[in-house]
Design an enzyme around this catalytic site. Structure first.
Site, PDB file in Angstrom:
ATOM      1  CG  ASN A  49      40.821  20.183 128.809  1.00 40.74           C
ATOM      2  OD1 ASN A  49      39.691  20.019 129.216  1.00 40.74           O
ATOM      3  ND2 ASN A  49      41.711  19.214 128.835  1.00 40.74           N
ATOM      4  CE1 TYR A  89      37.576  17.610 136.166  1.00 35.85           C
ATOM      5  CE2 TYR A  89      37.618  18.828 134.085  1.00 35.85           C
ATOM      6  CZ  TYR A  89      38.218  17.951 134.982  1.00 35.85           C
ATOM      7  OH  TYR A  89      39.452  17.426 134.694  1.00 35.85           O
TER       8      TYR A  89
END
Length: 509
Positions: A202, A65
């Site tokens: 993130n 991902y």
């Protein structure tokens, strides 16, 4: 405050990803120029091992991902190798969607320090040189423009962190040498490779970073509130009997006991107390005086919990996916979700609102002649003069705002990203609320200190306790007694700044 525990070495501030302290982080964020920020050998090795593991997986054509796929709802789309650097570059550009005024320099520095510390743990798959460039910006005093609005604290603080990552790519604006300029004039850009754009944005570092700075200011305000409360007690000829250790030993909350101890020390050797010890018909004081340990102590308990949450978060890996070389896996998880931080910051805003409330009530007692026995509004010539009448109105305005800010942001989830991110923390909203709440409290305490000092003028030649006398002296070095009506705005600003500088919190008790 000590620079940092277990980090300072030879004039360097060393990040390991595991033992950063809140005091150390706050000092490093505020210091410019400051000690050179570097990585420990352990951190460098952990990052190299993590990156090598990612590159091995890329050779094996594994689907990962955000590395070989798109992001969020677009995670099912596989990205060919020749487009993966473009993927990371596009990610950063598209996520630079923040608006509003730029964060302050110390706030940007704090976010960068925390992000570098999280990456230093070696679970992000990022190249060492990318983090070293981030530290180079800090060491040179180069600070990206980061708008304060644009994160919901779900898949990390995406927009604020993207604006920082954008500068590493040589784009956007930075503050350098006292002026804003194009980033390209500062340092050569770097090309972000697989996983690196995602690793940079993130995380919870914007929510956490602003929270650390606000909690640091809140700690100073809490200490100041004890001083202000003790000064008001003296001005109202209250009794310290309710602060005796025996009373608090039978309800042993640490915060309550600590505040009671501090009050006893601040009031020690008070001539004011002795003047009414045996001829005061009052049996007990009002709650805003008698219950200072219970109310201030409750806020101390909240702050202690919040500091524990923030310190754990500051030394955590909060991006996705997690690269775990020792386990030979890459896991898509949810460490980027800031709920634990957002709830904690909301909790602290509640605790501070209660401190503001009890301080405002003490201000009212000082100014109300029916409650204080002093001149109305502490004016020299009541009627002709209004004294501190409108200062209390300002405190009421500030308190009303604090009560609104105490409404939690962390329960207000608004799904985003095509409902992929269907539960969010609103962490940046919580941390912005807290920042303003601390500022409001500082102003309310400034009003109480000014009124308390004026009350002491009316009780002369009696002297207050040693700690209160020291606080009175600090005020009078900067603000003269009120001998007739004057503009009070400047006085309140001066004392609020003195609170922020820690002049009252440093009184030894």
């Amino acid at each position: 405050m000590a620079l940092i525990e277990g980090h300072a070495k030879g004039g360097e501030f060393r990040l390991s990803g595991r033992d950063l302290t809140l005091n150390g982080a706050a000092e490093a964020a505020r210091a410019l120029p400051g000690p050179r920020i570097t990585l420990t050998t352990q951190a460098r090795e952990a990052m190299k091992r993590s990156r090598e593991f990612v590159e091995k997986l890329l050779e094996e054509a594994d689907q990962i991902y955000g590395v070989t796929t798109g992001f969020g709802r677009l995670a099912e789309i596989v990205i060919p190798p020749e487009d993966r650097e473009t993927l990371q570059r596009n990610l950063i550009r598209s996520h630079c969607a923040g608006v509003g005024r730029p964060l302050a320099r110390e706030e940007v520095r704090m976010i960068m320090i925390l992000r570098a510390n999280a990456l230093a743990r070696g679970h992000s798959g990022i190249r060492l040189e990318v983090v070293e460039r981030l530290l180079e910006y800090l060491n040179l005093g180069i600070h990206p423009r980061v708008p304060e609005v644009g994160s919901v604290g779900a898949s990390g603080d995406l927009a604020p962190l993207a604006h920082i990552a954008l500068s590493l790519m040589g784009e956007g604006e930075v503050e350098w040498k006292g002026e804003w300029q194009a980033t390209a004039r500062a340092l050569e850009p770097i090309v972000l490779r697989e996983k690196e754009g995602l690793a940079l944005i993130n995380g919870t570092q914007a929510t956490t970073g602003l929270g650390v700075l606000s909690a640091d200011r809140a700690r100073t305000a809490l200490d100041t509130a004890d001083v202000a409360g003790a000064m008001t007690l003296e001005g109202l000829k209250g009794t310290p009997e309710a602060f005796r250790p025996e009373a608090h030993a039978v309800r042993p909350h640490p915060g309550q006991g600590e505040v009671a101890r501090r009050l006893v020390a601040l009031l020690r050797d008070s001539e004011i107390r002795e003047s009414h010890r045996f001829n005061d018909p009052r049996v007990q004081d009002s709650y805003s005086l008698r219950c200072i340990p219970q109310v201030h102590g409750a806020s101390r308990e909240v702050l202690g919990y919040v500091e524990r949450i923030l310190e754990t978060e500051a030394n955590s890996t909060t991006d996705n996916p997690l690269v775990l070389p020792d386990a030979r896996v890459v896991i898509s998880a949810g460490n980027f979700h800031a709920q634990v931080v957002s709830q904690a910051l909301d909790f602290l805003a509640i605790g501070l609102a209660d401190l503001g409330a009890i301080s405002e009530r003490r201000i009212e007692r000082l100014l109300n002649p029916d409650l204080s026995g002093l001149n109305p509004f502490l004016a020299s010539s009541p009627g002709l003069e209004s004294g501190f009448m409108i200062a209390q109105v300002t405190a009421a305005d500030l308190l009303s705002e604090m009560r609104v800010l105490a409404h939690p942001a962390s329960v207000d989830s608004i799904p985003t990203s095509a409902n992929q991110e269907d539960h969010i923390s609103m962490g940046m909203t919580a941390t912005r609320k807290l920042r303003r709440s601390v500022e409001c409290l500082e102003y309310i305490l400034a009003v109480e200190l000014l009124c308390g000092a004026q009350a002491l003028e009316l009780l002369k030649p009696l002297r207050p306790g040693k700690g209160v006398a020291e606080a009175y002296g600090i005020i009078r070095e900067n603000v003269p007694p009120l001998e007739g009506d004057r503009v009070l705005a400047g006085d309140m600003e001066k004392v609020a700044e003195m609170i922020r500088e820690g002049l009252f919190s440093r009184i030894r008790v």
